[in-house]
Scaffold this motif. Structure first.
Motif, PDB file in Angstrom:
ATOM      1  N   LEU A   1       3.592  -4.987   7.757  1.00 19.19           N
ATOM      2  CA  LEU A   1       5.007  -4.715   7.997  1.00 19.19           C
ATOM      3  C   LEU A   1       5.353  -3.367   7.387  1.00 19.19           C
ATOM      4  CD1 LEU A   1       6.440  -8.191   6.884  1.00 19.19           C
ATOM      5  CD2 LEU A   1       6.033  -7.437   9.224  1.00 19.19           C
ATOM      6  N   VAL A   2       6.126  -2.591   8.111  1.00 17.19           N
ATOM      7  CA  VAL A   2       6.615  -1.321   7.591  1.00 17.19           C
ATOM      8  C   VAL A   2       8.122  -1.308   7.806  1.00 17.19           C
ATOM      9  CG1 VAL A   2       6.466   1.199   7.706  1.00 17.19           C
ATOM     10  CG2 VAL A   2       4.456  -0.198   8.283  1.00 17.19           C
TER      11      VAL A   2
ATOM     12  N   LEU B   1       3.414   0.178   2.907  1.00 15.59           N
ATOM     13  CA  LEU B   1       3.004  -0.787   3.915  1.00 15.59           C
ATOM     14  C   LEU B   1       2.881  -2.152   3.247  1.00 15.59           C
ATOM     15  CD1 LEU B   1       0.090   1.201   5.628  1.00 15.59           C
ATOM     16  CD2 LEU B   1       2.550   1.415   6.012  1.00 15.59           C
ATOM     17  N   HIS B   2       3.544  -3.146   3.804  1.00 17.55           N
ATOM     18  CA  HIS B   2       3.436  -4.515   3.314  1.00 17.55           C
ATOM     19  C   HIS B   2       2.233  -5.155   4.003  1.00 17.55           C
ATOM     20  CE1 HIS B   2       7.589  -4.863   1.563  1.00 17.55           C
ATOM     21  NE2 HIS B   2       7.789  -3.855   2.398  1.00 17.55           N
TER      22      HIS B   2
ATOM     23  N   HIS C   1      -5.279   7.057   6.459  1.00 19.68           N
ATOM     24  CA  HIS C   1      -5.893   6.486   5.254  1.00 19.68           C
ATOM     25  C   HIS C   1      -5.169   5.202   4.841  1.00 19.68           C
ATOM     26  CE1 HIS C   1      -8.246   6.508   1.574  1.00 19.68           C
ATOM     27  NE2 HIS C   1      -7.132   6.160   0.946  1.00 19.68           N
ATOM     28  N   LEU C   2      -3.845   5.224   4.845  1.00 23.08           N
ATOM     29  CA  LEU C   2      -3.075   4.032   4.484  1.00 23.08           C
ATOM     30  C   LEU C   2      -3.414   2.871   5.418  1.00 23.08           C
ATOM     31  CD1 LEU C   2       0.474   5.555   3.810  1.00 23.08           C
ATOM     32  CD2 LEU C   2      -1.275   4.953   2.129  1.00 23.08           C
ATOM     33  N   ALA C   3      -3.564   3.168   6.705  1.00 20.06           N
ATOM     34  CA  ALA C   3      -3.883   2.122   7.678  1.00 20.06           C
ATOM     35  C   ALA C   3      -5.264   1.528   7.413  1.00 20.06           C
ATOM     36  CB  ALA C   3      -3.801   2.675   9.099  1.00 20.06           C
TER      37      ALA C   3
ATOM     38  N   VAL D   1       0.884  -1.167   0.000  1.00 20.96           N
ATOM     39  CA  VAL D   1       0.000   0.000   0.000  1.00 20.96           C
ATOM     40  C   VAL D   1       0.918   1.212   0.000  1.00 20.96           C
ATOM     41  CG1 VAL D   1      -1.806   1.253   1.230  1.00 20.96           C
ATOM     42  CG2 VAL D   1      -1.798  -1.262   1.238  1.00 20.96           C
ATOM     43  N   VAL D   2       0.789   2.045  -1.042  1.00 18.12           N
ATOM     44  CA  VAL D   2       1.754   3.116  -1.297  1.00 18.12           C
ATOM     45  C   VAL D   2       1.015   4.441  -1.511  1.00 18.12           C
ATOM     46  CG1 VAL D   2       3.638   3.861  -2.814  1.00 18.12           C
ATOM     47  CG2 VAL D   2       3.217   1.414  -2.462  1.00 18.12           C
TER      48      VAL D   2
END
Length: 148
Positions: free
Chosen positions: A83-84, A94-95, A59-61, A40-41
């Motif tokens: 994972l970050v 974000l992985h 938002h990414l979370a 997620v980028v």
């Protein structure tokens, strides 16, 4: 200078997109720890987690949680992992991946020999799972494009 991820987002480098919105995209990694592993980028070139504005990070979370839930269901995994790290590309990412135990959550388990058709198939499974979860509005029209 544009990052590798910006080049993927802009279509200069191919990507296997599973999510797109105004703030971020998600695409399959070329070195998955498990099948279904996506990144997620943010669209903005933010170098690392601690540089991210609160609203972007939130938002990414939320997107990572949404994708994680779809991954968990699709692969029948007991957990979705997040994972970050960010050492390999200077663009926050974000992985998100289906996970069966903590021992396997290491980049040492990343597979770089997965055939392209297997990466495509896993990404398509993620896209299908997201649509099934009611997130079709965020699933790009084509696997190789971040356009909705």
């Amino acid at each position: 200078m544009a990052t590798l991820f910006s080049k993927i987002i802009d279509g200069d480098i191919p990507g296997r997109f599973v999510w797109a919105d105004d703030v971020c995209v998600a695409f399959a990694t070329i070195a998955p720890i498990t099948d279904g592993h996506v990144l997620v980028v943010p669209r903005a070139e933010i170098v690392e987690l601690t540089d991210a504005p609160d609203d972007v990070l939130a938002h990414l979370a939320v997107v990572a949680r949404t994708i994680g839930s779809a991954l968990q269901a699709e692969w029948d995994a007991p957990r979705a992992a997040l994972l970050v790290a960010g050492f390999e590309v200077p663009h926050l990412h974000l992985h998100v991946l289906p996970a069966w135990d903590e021992a396997s959550l290491t980049f040492a388990n990343a597979r770089t020999d997965v055939p392209a058709d297997a990466l495509d198939a896993a990404a398509e499974r993620v896209r299908t799972a997201l649509r099934s979860a009611g997130q079709g509005a965020h699933v790009p029209r084509a696997l190789g494009s971040p356009a909705l």
